[in-house]
Design a protein around this motif. Structure first.
Motif, PDB file in Angstrom:
ATOM      1  N   THR A   3      86.060  26.725  85.857  1.00  0.00           N
ATOM      2  CA  THR A   3      85.311  25.592  85.342  1.00  0.00           C
ATOM      3  C   THR A   3      83.826  25.858  85.526  1.00  0.00           C
ATOM      4  O   THR A   3      83.376  26.327  86.550  1.00  0.00           O
ATOM      5  CB  THR A   3      85.711  24.313  86.093  1.00  0.00           C
ATOM      6  OG1 THR A   3      87.130  24.159  86.001  1.00  0.00           O
ATOM      7  CG2 THR A   3      85.040  23.102  85.482  1.00  0.00           C
ATOM      8  N   LYS A   6      78.403  22.419  82.410  1.00  0.00           N
ATOM      9  CA  LYS A   6      77.577  22.418  81.190  1.00  0.00           C
ATOM     10  C   LYS A   6      76.458  21.396  81.295  1.00  0.00           C
ATOM     11  O   LYS A   6      75.328  21.638  80.862  1.00  0.00           O
ATOM     12  CB  LYS A   6      78.436  22.147  79.961  1.00  0.00           C
ATOM     13  CG  LYS A   6      77.650  22.329  78.661  1.00  0.00           C
ATOM     14  CD  LYS A   6      78.538  22.383  77.452  1.00  0.00           C
ATOM     15  CE  LYS A   6      77.716  22.721  76.211  1.00  0.00           C
ATOM     16  NZ  LYS A   6      78.554  22.793  74.996  1.00  0.00           N
ATOM     17  N   ARG A  40      74.474  26.419  82.089  1.00  0.00           N
ATOM     18  CA  ARG A  40      73.968  26.690  80.750  1.00  0.00           C
ATOM     19  C   ARG A  40      73.176  27.992  80.766  1.00  0.00           C
ATOM     20  O   ARG A  40      72.590  28.371  81.778  1.00  0.00           O
ATOM     21  CB  ARG A  40      73.053  25.550  80.255  1.00  0.00           C
ATOM     22  CG  ARG A  40      73.762  24.223  80.083  1.00  0.00           C
ATOM     23  CD  ARG A  40      72.903  23.226  79.317  1.00  0.00           C
ATOM     24  NE  ARG A  40      71.679  22.838  80.008  1.00  0.00           N
ATOM     25  CZ  ARG A  40      71.573  21.791  80.837  1.00  0.00           C
ATOM     26  NH1 ARG A  40      72.643  21.049  81.124  1.00  0.00           N
ATOM     27  NH2 ARG A  40      70.422  21.488  81.395  1.00  0.00           N
ATOM     28  N   PRO A  49      75.957  27.976  73.246  1.00  0.00           N
ATOM     29  CA  PRO A  49      76.949  26.895  73.258  1.00  0.00           C
ATOM     30  C   PRO A  49      77.869  26.844  74.472  1.00  0.00           C
ATOM     31  O   PRO A  49      78.300  25.766  74.865  1.00  0.00           O
ATOM     32  CB  PRO A  49      77.760  27.137  71.974  1.00  0.00           C
ATOM     33  CG  PRO A  49      77.467  28.532  71.550  1.00  0.00           C
ATOM     34  CD  PRO A  49      76.104  28.868  72.070  1.00  0.00           C
ATOM     35  N   LEU A  50      78.174  27.989  75.087  1.00  0.00           N
ATOM     36  CA  LEU A  50      79.135  27.992  76.188  1.00  0.00           C
ATOM     37  C   LEU A  50      78.442  28.250  77.523  1.00  0.00           C
ATOM     38  O   LEU A  50      77.581  29.127  77.615  1.00  0.00           O
ATOM     39  CB  LEU A  50      80.215  29.065  75.957  1.00  0.00           C
ATOM     40  CG  LEU A  50      81.128  28.851  74.742  1.00  0.00           C
ATOM     41  CD1 LEU A  50      82.112  30.012  74.619  1.00  0.00           C
ATOM     42  CD2 LEU A  50      81.881  27.533  74.852  1.00  0.00           C
ATOM     43  N   PRO A  51      78.817  27.494  78.571  1.00  0.00           N
ATOM     44  CA  PRO A  51      78.261  27.754  79.901  1.00  0.00           C
ATOM     45  C   PRO A  51      78.914  28.975  80.537  1.00  0.00           C
ATOM     46  O   PRO A  51      80.021  29.372  80.161  1.00  0.00           O
ATOM     47  CB  PRO A  51      78.600  26.483  80.664  1.00  0.00           C
ATOM     48  CG  PRO A  51      79.856  25.973  80.020  1.00  0.00           C
ATOM     49  CD  PRO A  51      79.755  26.355  78.571  1.00  0.00           C
ATOM     50  N   ILE A  52      78.213  29.548  81.521  1.00  0.00           N
ATOM     51  CA  ILE A  52      78.673  30.771  82.192  1.00  0.00           C
ATOM     52  C   ILE A  52      79.073  30.429  83.627  1.00  0.00           C
ATOM     53  O   ILE A  52      78.223  30.037  84.434  1.00  0.00           O
ATOM     54  CB  ILE A  52      77.560  31.835  82.210  1.00  0.00           C
ATOM     55  CG1 ILE A  52      77.009  32.083  80.805  1.00  0.00           C
ATOM     56  CG2 ILE A  52      78.062  33.117  82.856  1.00  0.00           C
ATOM     57  CD1 ILE A  52      78.016  32.586  79.798  1.00  0.00           C
ATOM     58  N   ASN A 266      79.402  33.148  67.766  1.00  0.00           N
ATOM     59  CA  ASN A 266      80.441  32.680  68.686  1.00  0.00           C
ATOM     60  C   ASN A 266      80.558  33.642  69.860  1.00  0.00           C
ATOM     61  O   ASN A 266      80.518  34.863  69.686  1.00  0.00           O
ATOM     62  CB  ASN A 266      81.793  32.597  67.959  1.00  0.00           C
ATOM     63  CG  ASN A 266      81.815  31.461  66.953  1.00  0.00           C
ATOM     64  OD1 ASN A 266      81.201  30.426  67.159  1.00  0.00           O
ATOM     65  ND2 ASN A 266      82.530  31.664  65.849  1.00  0.00           N
ATOM     66  N   ASN A 269      85.669  34.511  74.910  1.00  0.00           N
ATOM     67  CA  ASN A 269      85.881  34.323  76.352  1.00  0.00           C
ATOM     68  C   ASN A 269      85.574  35.580  77.151  1.00  0.00           C
ATOM     69  O   ASN A 269      85.048  35.512  78.264  1.00  0.00           O
ATOM     70  CB  ASN A 269      87.322  33.881  76.625  1.00  0.00           C
ATOM     71  CG  ASN A 269      87.547  32.436  76.260  1.00  0.00           C
ATOM     72  OD1 ASN A 269      86.598  31.692  76.049  1.00  0.00           O
ATOM     73  ND2 ASN A 269      88.804  32.042  76.171  1.00  0.00           N
ATOM     74  N   VAL A 272      81.882  35.717  77.754  1.00  0.00           N
ATOM     75  CA  VAL A 272      81.502  34.718  78.761  1.00  0.00           C
ATOM     76  C   VAL A 272      81.838  35.220  80.163  1.00  0.00           C
ATOM     77  O   VAL A 272      81.020  35.142  81.085  1.00  0.00           O
ATOM     78  CB  VAL A 272      82.198  33.369  78.469  1.00  0.00           C
ATOM     79  CG1 VAL A 272      81.982  32.388  79.619  1.00  0.00           C
ATOM     80  CG2 VAL A 272      81.685  32.779  77.164  1.00  0.00           C
ATOM     81  N   ASN A 273      83.050  35.749  80.334  1.00  0.00           N
ATOM     82  CA  ASN A 273      83.466  36.258  81.644  1.00  0.00           C
ATOM     83  C   ASN A 273      82.667  37.494  82.059  1.00  0.00           C
ATOM     84  O   ASN A 273      82.318  37.663  83.231  1.00  0.00           O
ATOM     85  CB  ASN A 273      84.962  36.584  81.630  1.00  0.00           C
ATOM     86  CG  ASN A 273      85.817  35.326  81.711  1.00  0.00           C
ATOM     87  OD1 ASN A 273      85.437  34.360  82.353  1.00  0.00           O
ATOM     88  ND2 ASN A 273      86.958  35.344  81.048  1.00  0.00           N
ATOM     89  N   SER A 276      79.364  36.290  83.317  1.00  0.00           N
ATOM     90  CA  SER A 276      79.534  35.711  84.643  1.00  0.00           C
ATOM     91  C   SER A 276      79.598  36.808  85.707  1.00  0.00           C
ATOM     92  O   SER A 276      78.929  36.736  86.749  1.00  0.00           O
ATOM     93  CB  SER A 276      80.809  34.862  84.694  1.00  0.00           C
ATOM     94  OG  SER A 276      81.007  34.332  85.983  1.00  0.00           O
TER      95      SER A 276
END
Length: 311
Positions: A3, A6, A40, A49-52, A266, A269, A272-273, A276
């Motif tokens: 989780t 955002k 963010r 658009p996607l949080p990390i 876009n 995932n 994004v990972n 992170s």
């Protein structure tokens, strides 16, 4: 995927205002502010658009370490850090400029130089430089601080002529900027890193100029690995970086540089990972300490409690 935070939307009894920045949510009180480092991520002055996951914790905890380490040379705004994502401090009136300082020709400065410019923010640059070359001496290249949209390059002369900062205050901002960069450079060298460039923000609290916001984080700074730097320069190879530049490069390769008409691609995932994991790697390399992930199972309640009990 873990989780990620955002945004936050708290309401506190003594709260006087709220400000949502690109990355941080700021809760204002009579004489204090509580700053939540969300997950963010922004690039080219656009929030993606996607949080990390864990990005906010990384930034908040790196900033905390460097603010403490530099507090003897430049006073800062922090009074407590009650949560991995929260910093509480003095409510300052920010200066409307960001003090960018560069020791190497990289990123935005290189893109300007490559386009033919030999003066950035009123500072002249010599001919014959290559990307990532060390500059003869660190240069200060301020930007305006935009509430919305893009920050813009601005010269020292324009800042003074427009009355954005008084000559007396600006002299202190330059002095503090150079002192912080020198300290940051020394601390980076201890970890086998080169502090390439960074930005600082300052504000006034009861007529005292304080360092505000974050300092020497991968969002506000660019680092190279010292090992291999010279060999890569001589061979014309890219430098191994510790910064947010890898996010910008991914966006550029997918057709986005924040220009009008361009659409944010876009983010799968996996990307994004990967981002992170890179932020956690940055934390461990910059601080020399293992990263301990916060328990994010009840993160909103945890963050809200930490603010309520420390204001």
């Amino acid at each position: 995927m873990n989780t990620a935070i955002k945004e936050t939307q708290f309401q506190f009894p003594e709260q006087t205002d709220f400000y949502k920045g690109k990355v941080r949510d700021v809760y204002m009180f009579q004489d204090q502010i509580a700053v939540v480092a969300t997950d963010r991520i922004s690039a080219f002055d656009v929030v993606l658009p996607l949080p990390i996951p864990y990005k906010g914790q990384v930034l908040n905890q790196i900033a905390a370490k460097f603010l403490e380490a530099t507090s003897e040379i430049v006073p800062n705004w922090v009074t407590s850090i009650p949560d991995p994502n929260v910093t509480i401090g003095k409510k300052c009136e920010p200066f409307k400029v960001e003090m960018v300082i560069r020791g190497y020709l990289a990123g935005h400065a290189w893109r300007e130089y490559k386009a033919g410019k030999r003066s950035i923010c009123g500072v002249s640059l010599p001919e014959g430089l290559k990307e990532n070359d060390k500059l003869p001496t660190p240069i200060i290249t301020p930007t305006t601080k935009a509430d919305q949209g893009h920050d813009e390059d601005i010269s020292r002369e324009e800042i003074l002529n427009q009355g954005i900062v008084s000559p007396e205050d600006y002299a202190i901002l330059e002095k503090y900027t150079r002192a912080l960069f020198l300290k940051g450079t020394d601390m980076a060298a201890e970890k086998g890193l080169i502090l390439v460039d960074t930005k600082y923000e300052f504000g006034k609290y009861k007529d005292e100029i304080l360092l505000i916001d974050e300092v020497h984080t991968p969002d506000s700074s660019r680092y190279f690995y010292a090992e291999g730097y010279q060999k890569n320069q001589e061979a014309g190879l890219p430098q191994k970086q510790l910064s947010k530049e890898f996010v910008r490069q991914w966006l550029i390769s997918n057709g986005f540089q924040g220009k009008d008409g361009q659409k944010v691609p876009n983010m799968p995932n996996k990307i994004v990972n990967d981002i992170s994991e890179r932020y956690i790697e940055l934390y461990e390399k910059i601080t020399g300490e293992p990263f301990k992930k916060a328990d994010n199972s009840e993160m909103m309640e945890r963050i809200k409690k930490s603010i309520a009990s420390n204001i």
